[in-house]
Design a protein around this motif. Structure first.
Motif, mmCIF file in Angstrom:
data_model
loop_
_atom_site.group_PDB
_atom_site.id
_atom_site.type_symbol
_atom_site.label_atom_id
_atom_site.label_comp_id
_atom_site.label_asym_id
_atom_site.label_seq_id
_atom_site.Cartn_x
_atom_site.Cartn_y
_atom_site.Cartn_z
ATOM 1 N N VAL A 74 0.836 -1.203 0.000
ATOM 2 C CA VAL A 74 0.000 0.000 0.000
ATOM 3 C C VAL A 74 0.870 1.251 0.000
ATOM 4 C CG1 VAL A 74 -1.714 1.273 1.341
ATOM 5 C CG2 VAL A 74 -1.932 -1.193 1.098
ATOM 6 N N ASP A 75 1.972 1.213 0.735
ATOM 7 C CA ASP A 75 2.882 2.353 0.790
ATOM 8 C C ASP A 75 3.468 2.650 -0.595
ATOM 9 O OD1 ASP A 75 4.366 4.252 2.627
ATOM 10 O OD2 ASP A 75 6.066 3.250 1.665
ATOM 11 N N ASN A 76 3.713 1.606 -1.377
ATOM 12 C CA ASN A 76 4.269 1.781 -2.720
ATOM 13 C C ASN A 76 3.244 2.309 -3.707
ATOM 14 O OD1 ASN A 76 6.766 0.818 -1.922
ATOM 15 N ND2 ASN A 76 6.428 -1.247 -2.692
ATOM 16 N N GLU A 77 2.006 1.831 -3.608
ATOM 17 C CA GLU A 77 1.042 2.028 -4.687
ATOM 18 C C GLU A 77 -0.038 3.059 -4.411
ATOM 19 O OE1 GLU A 77 1.847 0.661 -7.358
ATOM 20 O OE2 GLU A 77 3.299 -0.779 -6.582
ATOM 21 N N CYS A 78 -0.151 3.553 -3.191
ATOM 22 C CA CYS A 78 -1.278 4.421 -2.841
ATOM 23 C C CYS A 78 -0.816 5.747 -2.257
ATOM 24 C CB CYS A 78 -2.218 3.726 -1.846
ATOM 25 S SG CYS A 78 -3.003 2.246 -2.490
ATOM 26 N N SER A 79 -1.710 6.710 -2.327
ATOM 27 C CA SER A 79 -1.495 8.024 -1.723
ATOM 28 C C SER A 79 -2.344 8.112 -0.457
ATOM 29 C CB SER A 79 -1.898 9.120 -2.714
ATOM 30 O OG SER A 79 -1.991 10.378 -2.064
ATOM 31 N N PHE A 80 -1.703 8.313 0.668
ATOM 32 C CA PHE A 80 -2.415 8.453 1.941
ATOM 33 C C PHE A 80 -1.485 9.154 2.927
ATOM 34 C CE2 PHE A 80 -0.268 4.383 1.924
ATOM 35 C CZ PHE A 80 0.353 4.323 3.158
#
Length: 681
Positions: free
Chosen positions: A404-410
């Motif tokens: 998720v850290d690689n592929e998403c913005s949050f």
């Protein structure tokens, strides 16, 4: 605060229960003591009389719904695909029957005239895309086709975190690489189980780690936990165990990993272009030999004497990471089903500061399930946004965090360790983790070390009633790597019955280190509740608002303006209209999108019916555990909104989204037991 209403305030169509010959009505104080909402007598009405089944229904044994067989579902799906109502998306968007690249082999209809002849009438209102001068992506399929404008504007997507198709294919093939998570799990002394297509023996060995055959020792926590199949030996090497004894108690960031016995040297090989970049993240597409280790996304052979100690990916210490100040910010809780993107977007317009996506299961994300990745979607208006994940094992959660850290913005990532749902608990995740404190430690340590963004944890007071465990976590969880902890003031066994134990939340907050944000959760339903809990303990950073926002999302406005808003039925209807508009933008303005929007609107209306207008109460504000009596509102729309009948919720949806399809039925997915006694489970 108490008040009385004059007799002429009663609507003409509302027969008062007090007018009938009946025993004296209890006082507002007596009603409050019994957890019954003290509605003014002028608005009370006798409870509806339930009609007995007719003789015809008794004789025929008719039932409202019949469960369909798999064969029936398959036949209906085939009929639907062959129907002209299933117009090809490419054809519908362009209006050209030759626009589909599949041509005659396409399984959808290309007959535009036949589709338009049977298409339902347009809905009232305007297309949510064309009103913003955009090109509607649904074209002929749009239920607002008559309002389309002739322009060439491109459709601008304000939603973030779509699932990249290349990433999804890598996840399907279990070829996505997790160098950071692998290194940290190895540092913890656990061997991760990664199944690939090459070594998977059966279809049952695919990526669902919650069902994998695993035996794992977590520092005395569940010494041997075999879930299924033959056990896999996860004992660490002797040299690694000796090193772990030396490193015990040290933070698992920026350290080095000792490797196994060195062998003959072999050159490392890194192909150019081996790192595939996709937006915010990277993933490795190269292939690796069995004797190589993954560090910093590169292949490092484990048999190289010079690589006996491999430097881990440098992760900043917790105090050096990006800091989110949660203090006194209005935090909308992650809510299953109803906490979707349109609802969060609505709450942002009403004053919410922090939003968090719905809980996503780690195993489903790792398998590339599009429906689960949709829970990570973020709207551009969500300026402080978190994603919430749930998993049972350190390697699963750590790999998911890295993914998720690689592929998403949050802005932050939250690990759910308080979910009470049986299907989650039975897999060892959610609130089941409260019975395994050493596993919680391993999960937080492994996960926090693979991301530079803040990591938060959400827990309940305990798993079993009377065996509180949260206070034993708050003193150490910051050292393990968490930036904040949210404490829901109920146990798993209690579910949502009884009031939240805020005294215990205060006790937990007093034990927390100064740098750890403690967020309280439970029964926030007015600005006075918010003020009392935030000021009740200086160590409480803020309060998370959950069911209060479902029942009245304008609670964020009330807190910011410090008032009890006597909102009118027209103002409430405009809020529902905004949700429907946001839903059509998110799920689509075609027939499928309209019905999906209707479904989630009805799920939300199953909560909003519990709101009692301020002007109808003898005691203000309303409490979350008050049972509403049968009453009528100040106008017909307010009375309709107070109904607990699904048929009336459908009527409201038809006012916004047109008539329901033939044979439509609805039953709410969630039934709160907030008024019931505690469960024994």
């Amino acid at each position: 605060m108490a008040a009385t209403a004059p007799a002429d305030d009663r609507p003409d169509n509302c027969p008062s229960a007090a007018a009938a010959s009946s025993p004296p009505q209890p006082t507002p104080e007596e009603l409050v003591a019994r957890a019954v909402a003290p509605v003014k007598p002028a608005f009370l009405r006798p409870p509806p009389v339930r009609e007995a089944p007719s003789e015809e229904n008794r004789a025929t044994g008719a039932v409202p719904l019949e469960k369909k067989s798999k064969r029936q579902f398959k036949r209906e799906r085939k009929q639907e695909q062959e129907s002209v109502s299933r117009l090809c998306i490419a054809v519908g968007k362009s209006g050209n029957p030759d626009a589909c690249k599949y041509g005659a082999s396409c399984r959808f209809s290309h007959d535009i005239d036949a589709y338009l002849a049977q298409k339902p009438a347009d809905l009232e209102g305007s297309c949510p895309f064309t009103v913003q001068d955009k090109l509607c992506p649904y074209g002929l399929n749009c239920r607002f086709l008559g309002t389309h404008k002739d322009n060439n504007a491109l459709s601008e997507n304000h939603e973030i975190n779509p699932l990249n198709k290349d990433v999804q294919k890598l996840l399907w093939k279990t070829k996505y690489k997790f160098p950071k998570a692998s290194a940290q799990i190895k540092h913890l002394g656990l061997k991760e189980v990664i199944k690939t297509k090459a070594n998977a023996q059966t279809e049952d060995q695919k990526a669902d780690h919650d069902n994998l055959d695993v035996s794992c020792e977590l520092n005395g926590d569940d010494k041997t936990e075999s879930l299924s199949g033959p056990p896999v030996n996860l004992d660490c090497d002797s040299g690694l165990c000796e090193e772990m004894v030396k490193l015990e108690g040290e933070p698992l960031v920026g350290n080095s990993v000792p490797c196994v016995e060195p062998r003959a040297s072999k050159k490392s090989k890194v192909e150019d272009g081996g790192i595939h970049k996709n937006g915010a993240g990277t993933h490795d597409t190269t292939t690796y030999s069995e004797d190589s280790a993954l560090v910093n996304g590169l292949e490092v052979p484990s048999d190289d004497p010079s690589s006996c100690r491999v430097d881990l990916v440098e992760t900043p210490h917790l105090r050096e990471r990006k800091i989110i100040d949660f203090r006194e910010k209005l935090y909308l809780a992650p809510l299953t089903t109803v906490g979707n993107l349109p609802f969060r977007r609505l709450c942002k317009t009403l004053g919410a500061d922090i939003t968090c996506g719905e809980m996503a299961m780690c195993t489903n994300l790792m398998q590339g399930q599009a429906s689960e990745w949709a829970l990570l979607r973020r709207h551009s208006s969500e300026d402080l946004f978190g994603v919430q994940i749930c998993g049972a094992f350190p390697d699963t959660v750590a790999r998911t965090v890295e993914l998720v850290d690689n592929e998403c913005s949050f802005d932050f990532i939250d690990i759910n360790m308080g979910c009470p749902i049986d299907v989650v608990v039975n897999k060892g995740a959610g609130s089941q983790l409260l019975t395994k404190p050493m596993r919680i430690k391993s999960i937080v340590q492994a996960s926090s070390a693979v991301t530079e963004r803040p990591l938060t944890v959400k827990v309940r007071t305990a798993f079993f009633e009377g065996r509180n465990r949260a206070d034993s976590l708050v003193s150490d969880i910051y050292d393990w790597g968490a930036s904040a902890i949210t404490i829901h003031g109920r146990s798993r066994q209690q579910r949502y019955s009884k009031l939240a134990d805020w005294d215990y939340i205060y006790q937990c907050a007093q034990k927390a280190p100064d740098d750890l944000h403690v967020i309280g959760n439970g029964d926030i339903f007015s600005y006075t509740d918010w003020n009392r809990h935030v000021s009740g303990c200086s160590k409480i950073s803020t309060c998370m608002i959950a069911r209060g926002a479902l029942i009245k999302p304008w609670i964020f406005t009330e807190i910011k303006e410090q008032k009890d808003w006597d909102i009118t039925s027209g103002e409430r209807f405009n809020i529902l209209k905004d949700f429907a508009h946001f839903g059509l933008e998110h799920w689509g303005s075609d027939s499928k999108g309209v019905e999906t929007t209707r479904h989630f609107l009805l799920e939300w209306l199953s909560y909003t019916c519990r709101y009692i207008p301020v002007g109808l109460l003898d005691v203000v504000p309303q409490r979350l555990n008050w049972r509403p009596p049968s009453y009528c509102g100040r106008d017909d729309l307010e009375t309709l909104m107070a109904s607990d009948s699904a048929a009336d919720w459908v009527r409201i949806s038809e006012m916004l989204l047109g008539k329901v399809p033939e044979g439509f039925t609805f039953a709410p997915k969630h039934k709160s037991n907030a008024y019931d006694r505690a469960e024994n489970g």
